[in-house]
Design a protein around this motif. Structure first.
Motif, short mmCIF file in Angstrom:
data_model
loop_
_atom_site.label_atom_id
_atom_site.label_comp_id
_atom_site.label_asym_id
_atom_site.label_seq_id
_atom_site.Cartn_x
_atom_site.Cartn_y
_atom_site.Cartn_z
N LEU A 51 0.84 -1.20 0.00
CA LEU A 51 0.00 0.00 0.00
C LEU A 51 0.88 1.26 0.00
CD1 LEU A 51 -2.72 1.44 0.25
CD2 LEU A 51 -2.57 1.15 2.74
N GLU A 52 1.94 1.24 0.82
CA GLU A 52 2.79 2.43 0.90
C GLU A 52 3.47 2.69 -0.43
OE1 GLU A 52 2.22 4.24 3.49
OE2 GLU A 52 3.57 5.77 2.69
N LYS A 53 3.82 1.63 -1.13
CA LYS A 53 4.47 1.81 -2.44
C LYS A 53 3.46 2.39 -3.44
CE LYS A 53 8.48 -1.11 -2.17
NZ LYS A 53 9.29 0.05 -1.82
N CYS A 54 2.20 2.03 -3.28
CA CYS A 54 1.16 2.60 -4.15
C CYS A 54 1.06 4.11 -3.93
CB CYS A 54 -0.20 1.97 -3.87
SG CYS A 54 -0.34 0.31 -4.56
N TYR A 55 1.12 4.50 -2.65
CA TYR A 55 1.09 5.94 -2.35
C TYR A 55 2.32 6.64 -2.96
CZ TYR A 55 -2.71 5.66 1.11
OH TYR A 55 -3.92 5.52 1.73
N GLU A 56 3.47 5.97 -2.81
CA GLU A 56 4.70 6.57 -3.37
C GLU A 56 4.59 6.73 -4.87
OE1 GLU A 56 8.18 4.36 -2.15
OE2 GLU A 56 7.67 4.71 -0.04
N SER A 57 4.00 5.73 -5.50
CA SER A 57 3.83 5.79 -6.95
C SER A 57 2.91 6.95 -7.34
CB SER A 57 3.24 4.46 -7.44
OG SER A 57 2.94 4.53 -8.80
N LEU A 58 1.89 7.14 -6.52
CA LEU A 58 0.96 8.25 -6.75
C LEU A 58 1.69 9.59 -6.63
CD1 LEU A 58 -2.17 8.85 -7.08
CD2 LEU A 58 -2.20 9.16 -4.60
N ALA A 59 2.53 9.70 -5.60
CA ALA A 59 3.27 10.96 -5.37
C ALA A 59 4.28 11.20 -6.49
CB ALA A 59 3.98 10.89 -4.02
N LEU A 60 5.00 10.16 -6.87
CA LEU A 60 5.99 10.32 -7.94
C LEU A 60 5.31 10.68 -9.26
CD1 LEU A 60 8.33 7.29 -7.16
CD2 LEU A 60 8.97 9.70 -7.10
N GLY A 61 4.18 10.03 -9.51
CA GLY A 61 3.43 10.33 -10.73
C GLY A 61 2.99 11.79 -10.76
N THR A 62 2.62 12.31 -9.61
CA THR A 62 2.17 13.71 -9.54
C THR A 62 3.35 14.66 -9.74
OG1 THR A 62 0.52 12.96 -7.95
CG2 THR A 62 0.82 15.33 -8.14
N LEU A 63 4.48 14.34 -9.12
CA LEU A 63 5.65 15.23 -9.22
C LEU A 63 6.30 15.23 -10.60
CD1 LEU A 63 7.41 14.44 -5.82
CD2 LEU A 63 6.57 16.68 -6.51
N ASP A 64 6.23 14.10 -11.27
CA ASP A 64 6.96 13.97 -12.54
C ASP A 64 6.07 14.13 -13.77
OD1 ASP A 64 9.18 13.49 -11.05
OD2 ASP A 64 9.10 11.30 -11.24
N TYR A 65 4.81 14.39 -13.57
CA TYR A 65 3.85 14.42 -14.69
C TYR A 65 4.31 15.36 -15.80
CZ TYR A 65 -0.72 12.94 -16.25
OH TYR A 65 -1.72 12.30 -16.93
N SER A 66 3.81 15.13 -17.01
CA SER A 66 4.14 16.00 -18.14
C SER A 66 3.91 17.45 -17.74
CB SER A 66 3.23 15.69 -19.33
OG SER A 66 3.28 14.33 -19.66
#
Lengths: 451, 373
Positions: free
Chosen positions: A347-362
């Motif tokens: 679950l924590e990795k899912c949150y991290e993925s969400l955060a990384l996706g938000t920070l690195d988005y196009s």
């Protein structure tokens, strides 16, 4: 003309789209019918007949139907910007509506210009001050041509214009609004701008978004549903990463800006099986062509990087570049979706993925911090994708991007020797700098400097 | 020479107080925005000075690198930096006030770097998470100053600095409150000179001068020539001449919601909290600039309250050309003022005062409207 194989499917969509879509849905209905006509026209021109509607176009039709159905069925619609993946919104059973459908989506037909004029008339900004990617929404709303969403969500990046227009829209509609602050510093350990707190900061803010969503939707956050959504979004990211690698092939296997479909999938449907289908389709098409040694442009001579948005009102611009100069535009800033797949095993990795996706988005990853984020992105691109020249059609009102492109071009040229053309225009309004002028500038640049 | 005459020195880029400070071998750091806490710089025994581009005449470099559609304040700053007009500074501190200031900092770093330069990431909204993050950022900033200038910023020094700055804020507020009177004892032009001095001279000296000034005008007969009472709202304004044009035409500025104005000093820092906690809280929660999301209604209320409390006849919006935040903010404020029946005038301007003739005509027209009410 013989009846197309996809005709039955198109008829079915036509049938589904009939009737009154409800207040504020007029433009979306128009868009829906426009897509059906376009699909039919493009299918008729194809050398090989299609058996079914291509997944990216089908996704757009389904999205528009979903929005209409949501309002009919009382499901909530959340408006969000063009640089955000809606996976958390899908997790919460919301139907996302990308605000820029009213600019990007309407610019091709110039209909947005009518709404821009209304926005001008009511005194909400002018083009060099506030971006026309957001302004048509205000005019369209005033004309009851845009639906009032149930919720509003935005991020502080990429620009002030976006952030403030959401707040103005909230002021006039009174719709509940949530926003997240995007930090300046980097999360990558390798960056000279790395800050150890960034990931925690993003995680805290995203986790804080969840109770707000629960309250607004009157629905509990389901961990399983969230993990399932994050798995789906990362499957899509896997395909997009493959596709981005395939773009390095010489000749480029796909025509100009084929990656734009990836951005559409990730921004409109990220976290759904439909986005997985679309990104897989785009990847497979490219992979097949690489296997066959085919290029997207016949006898490719020039490889262009376009690290900004399209000139949305001129849909023929890239085709013109292909025909006139045998030039393939390999990337644009939106179409090059840069988020790679992440581990989602916990679950924590899912949150991290969400955060990384938000920070690195196009346009978030490249625009949220110091100029080096954009410069490094550009230089890597030039080197890895064997770029011959860079073209940047700067939106007049895009303050932070316009104020860094001259500097970035200078640095990129010093390091790679690759020339850049930067010119001002309005990608959403053909009346500011018309197609002819844009093409003349590009021709001059390619003929006198690049070729 | 009156104290007010003394304060007119604050309008120049390099004033005698700064000269005196430099002669003592001390450092000066320029900062760009009211979201950068002066207290931390002061606690390092460095003079914080608000960066202005007074004297800028043209902006070829700014136009080329920042684009012609970037606000003229940032273009002027890049120009001035390139022409070595900021060489009296020992460094600059910037933050993400807005996109334009953020990119100005990038261009300065590459094209005309300072020996010391630092960037503060200021959150764009207010909640426990962002305040906590800002405290962390402020601590980083403190560490940077300590390391770079070889100083020790102790808790005591920070507390003293907060106290000194709070004193300054309290005195300024006291001065502002005098303008509630039917006949205010001071003009908006003089107030601007005082504020400009406040952001460019040592705070202890400023407080002394301001205390004297307050005593001087205490009980003084106010301005009573039936001028309309005006509130000034909008972007960064640092030109006393601009205010003087309005006042010469019959408008007396009695309050403001501008950057070097109430937004700079209206709220004090809580002296009972841990200093960095208190600073993070105060700077993020103060009457905000439109860069802060989710705070619009508070800003509207702030303006409406001041209109009422200071018995304002009309509002002049002064909006820097190409500023997205202020266009949008004024769009919302206009709406609210219409509802309240408060007359307003929306003036677009460049950083360097130009088109004074057109401005005078519009202001004069506005004054006539107010007189007719």
């Amino acid at each position: 003309m013989n009846e197309l194989r996809i005709e039955e499917e198109l008829k079915e969509y036509k049938k589904l789209g009939r009737g009154n879509w409800g207040e504020g849905f007029g433009l979306l209905k128009g868009m829906y019918n426009g897509f059906i006509t376009r699909i039919r026209d493009e299918a008729a021109e194809m050398e090989e007949e299609q058996d079914e509607i291509m997944p990216p176009m089908k996704m757009l039709l389904n999205l528009l139907l979903d929005l209409r159905n949501a309002r009919r069925e009382g499901r909530k619609i959340c408006m969000h910007p063009f640089n955000y993946g809606p996976e958390l919104l899908y997790t919460m059973g919301l139907v996302p509506l990308m605000q820029e459908l009213f600019s990007v989506g309407l610019a091709t037909t110039h209909i947005n210009e009518f709404y821009l004029d209304i926005t001008n008339k009511i005194g909400y900004g002018d083009n060099p001050t506030l971006c026309n990617a957001q302004r048509p929404l205000i005019g369209a709303y005033m004309q009851k041509a845009a639906p009032v969403p149930d919720l509003l969500f935005f991020l502080s990046t990429p620009c002030n214009s976006l952030s403030i227009t959401y707040q103005v829209f909230q002021h006039i509609t009174n719709v509940p609004l949530f926003n997240i602050d995007i930090p300046y510093w980097a999360h990558e350990h390798s960056s000279e701008f790395y800050d150890e707190r960034i990931m925690d900061y993003m995680l805290s803010q995203l986790k804080n978004f969840i109770p707000w969503l629960e309250k607004q939707t009157n629905r509990k956050f389901e961990i399983e549903k969230f993990q399932e959504t994050m798995n789906l979004v990362n499957q899509s990211r896997e395909y997009v990463s493959d596709f981005n690698e395939l773009l390095k092939t010489v000749p480029c296997p796909v025509p100009s800006i084929a990656g734009f479909g990836n951005w559409l999938a990730m921004t409109l449907r990220g976290g759904t099986s439909e986005a997985v289908k679309v990104t897989k389709y785009i990847r497979d098409q490219a992979a097949e062509r690489v296997k066959e040694g085919l290029g997207g442009v016949e006898d490719e001579k020039l490889r262009i990087a376009w690290p900004y948005t399209h000139v949305f009102f001129d849909q023929e611009l890239f085709k013109w570049l292909e025909e006139e100069f045998q030039a393939v535009t390999i990337m644009d800033i939106l179409g090059f979706y840069p988020v790679g797949p992440h581990d989602t095993s916990t679950l924590e990795k899912c949150y991290e993925s969400l955060a990384l996706g938000t920070l690195d988005y196009s346009m978030i990853g490249t625009c949220r911090g110091p100029v080096e984020y954009f410069v490094d992105f550009l230089i890597n691109w030039i080197n890895e994708y064997k770029i011959d020249c860079v073209i940047i059609p700067m939106q007049f009102a895009c303050k932070h991007a316009y104020a860094m492109t001259t500097l970035a071009s200078e640095i990129a040229r010093q390091e790679t020797g690759v020339p850049t053309l930067v010119f001002g225009c309005d990608p959403y309004d053909s009346r500011e700098v018309p197609s002819e002028t844009i093409r003349a500038k590009i021709s001059e640049f390619l003929n006198q400097i690049v070729l | 020479m009156t104290v007010l005459d003394d304060f007119t020195k604050g309008d120049s880029l390099l004033n005698p107080w700064m000269d005196e400070w430099k002669k003592q071998g001390k450092k000066i750091l320029g900062y760009f925005c009211t979201y950068i806490p002066e207290e931390i710089i002061h606690a390092a025994d460095i003079l914080p000075v608000r960066i202005r581009a007074k004297g800028c005449t043209d902006t070829p470099m700014g136009d080329a690198y920042l684009s012609p559609t970037t606000c003229s304040f940032t273009r002027c700053c890049l120009e001035m930096a390139n022409r070595k007009q900021f060489d009296f500074l020992d460094g600059i501190i910037s933050c993400n006030s807005c996109d334009q200031i953020r990119r100005l900092y990038d261009n300065i770093r590459y094209k005309t770097p300072f020996s010391n330069q630092y960037f503060l990431s200021v959150p764009s909204n207010v909640n426990d998470i962002t305040i906590d993050f800002f405290k962390y950022e402020l601590n980083k900033f403190k560490n940077y100053l300590e390391k770079t200038f070889n100083v020790d910023i102790t808790e005591e020094k920070l507390k003293n600095s907060i106290e000194l700055h709070n004193k300054s804020r309290t005195l300024l507020k006291e001065l502002y409150l005098l303008r509630k009177k039917k006949n205010p004892p001071i003009t908006g032009t003089d107030i601007m000179n005082i504020l400009l001095s406040g952001v460019s001279m040592p705070k202890n000296q400023f407080n002394e001068l301001l205390t004297t000034q307050l005593k001087e005008i205490e009980g003084k007969e106010g301005i009573s020539d039936d001028k309309s009472r005006i509130m000034l709202v909008g972007s960064m304004l640092d030109d006393p001449e601009y205010v003087k044009i309005i006042e010469d035409l019959g408008g007396l500025i009695v309050n403001d919601a501008v950057c070097i104005g109430t937004k700079y000093f209206w709220e004090i820092v809580d002296e009972n909290l841990d200093p960095l906690d208190a600073l993070a809280n105060r700077y993020l929660s103060r009457v905000s600039c439109p860069r802060m999301a989710g705070e619009q209604s508070k800003r509207v209320d702030f303006v409406l309250n001041l209109i009422k409390e200071f018995n304002v006849d009309g509002v002049i919006f002064q909006r820097m050309k190409f500023c997205p935040f202020w266009w949008a903010e004024i769009f919302v404020l206009r709406d609210e003022l219409k509802k309240q029946g408060v007359p307003f005038l929306d003036l677009e301007r460049e950083y360097v005062l130009s088109g004074a003739g057109a401005m005078k005509t519009r202001v004069q027209g506005f004054m006539e409207v107010l007189e007719g009410k």
